[in-house]
Design a protein around this motif. Sequence first.
Motif, PDB file in Angstrom:
ATOM      1  N   ASP A 101     -12.358   0.425   4.032  1.00  0.00           N
ATOM      2  CA  ASP A 101     -13.149  -0.123   2.931  1.00  0.00           C
ATOM      3  C   ASP A 101     -12.339  -0.983   1.964  1.00  0.00           C
ATOM      4  OD1 ASP A 101     -15.317   1.220   3.977  1.00  0.00           O
ATOM      5  OD2 ASP A 101     -15.251   2.857   2.503  1.00  0.00           O
ATOM      6  N   LEU A 102     -11.008  -1.021   2.126  1.00  0.00           N
ATOM      7  CA  LEU A 102     -10.175  -1.809   1.215  1.00  0.00           C
ATOM      8  C   LEU A 102     -10.404  -3.301   1.426  1.00  0.00           C
ATOM      9  CD1 LEU A 102      -6.743   0.054   1.362  1.00  0.00           C
ATOM     10  CD2 LEU A 102      -8.663   0.435  -0.185  1.00  0.00           C
ATOM     11  N   LYS A 103     -10.230  -4.062   0.350  1.00  0.00           N
ATOM     12  CA  LYS A 103     -10.391  -5.514   0.404  1.00  0.00           C
ATOM     13  C   LYS A 103      -9.182  -6.151   1.061  1.00  0.00           C
ATOM     14  CE  LYS A 103     -13.230  -5.826  -3.722  1.00  0.00           C
ATOM     15  NZ  LYS A 103     -13.369  -6.394  -5.056  1.00  0.00           N
ATOM     16  N   GLU A 105      -6.437  -9.199   1.176  1.00  0.00           N
ATOM     17  CA  GLU A 105      -5.731 -10.021   0.209  1.00  0.00           C
ATOM     18  C   GLU A 105      -6.444 -11.374   0.088  1.00  0.00           C
ATOM     19  OE1 GLU A 105      -1.024 -10.942  -0.564  1.00  0.00           O
ATOM     20  OE2 GLU A 105      -1.722 -10.717   1.471  1.00  0.00           O
ATOM     21  N   ASP A 106      -6.453 -11.959  -1.112  1.00  0.00           N
ATOM     22  CA  ASP A 106      -7.207 -13.191  -1.354  1.00  0.00           C
ATOM     23  C   ASP A 106      -6.808 -14.360  -0.456  1.00  0.00           C
ATOM     24  OD1 ASP A 106      -8.839 -12.097  -3.285  1.00  0.00           O
ATOM     25  OD2 ASP A 106      -7.499 -12.650  -4.936  1.00  0.00           O
ATOM     26  N   LYS A 113      -4.539  -5.534   3.744  1.00  0.00           N
ATOM     27  CA  LYS A 113      -5.414  -4.766   2.857  1.00  0.00           C
ATOM     28  C   LYS A 113      -4.710  -4.537   1.521  1.00  0.00           C
ATOM     29  CE  LYS A 113      -8.674  -3.486   5.965  1.00  0.00           C
ATOM     30  NZ  LYS A 113     -10.065  -3.165   5.799  1.00  0.00           N
ATOM     31  N   THR A 114      -5.507  -4.543   0.451  1.00  0.00           N
ATOM     32  CA  THR A 114      -4.947  -4.304  -0.878  1.00  0.00           C
ATOM     33  C   THR A 114      -5.728  -3.206  -1.598  1.00  0.00           C
ATOM     34  OG1 THR A 114      -6.326  -5.953  -1.984  1.00  0.00           O
ATOM     35  CG2 THR A 114      -4.209  -6.707  -1.101  1.00  0.00           C
TER      36      THR A 114
END
Length: 144
Positions: A101-103, A105-106, A113-114
């Motif tokens: 579920d982690l986002k 990196e932009d 994942k961040t």
Amino acid sequence: MKKAAGILIASVILGWCPAVQAGDANGDFARKIAGRGTIQIRGWARLRGELMIFDSTASRDGKVSFPHCISGVFTNQAAIDLSFFDGKLVQVTGQIFKYDDLKLEDSPLLPRKTLAGSIVPNFCFGSNVLLIESLELSPQSPTP
């Protein structure tokens, strides 16, 4: 006969399940890291871009088939020197997050994942990771 076969099958399944291996030095370590919410665990730290917390020195040193381990990071961890804790017995409090579920990196060169401004490599390969709220040396030394 069916009952005996069922018990044998259950024993084999449980024996292969890393969450219930008899070697779990913290007793409920595996249950805690598989759960949700805020947890407090004691384990052996290894620092490799993230703080990995292991249930025993055997797990930390790679001497077991299914090591009990959770990857953890602090908020904006890149600014924190955690080298003092590497290899030591620690007490950790933190919030569990599902790794999937982690986002991302932009703008990564490689997708990473961040969590709370920190990269989470997840070297423990667990389904959950830990956002560490507090970390201290453990006052007791269990048998490793």
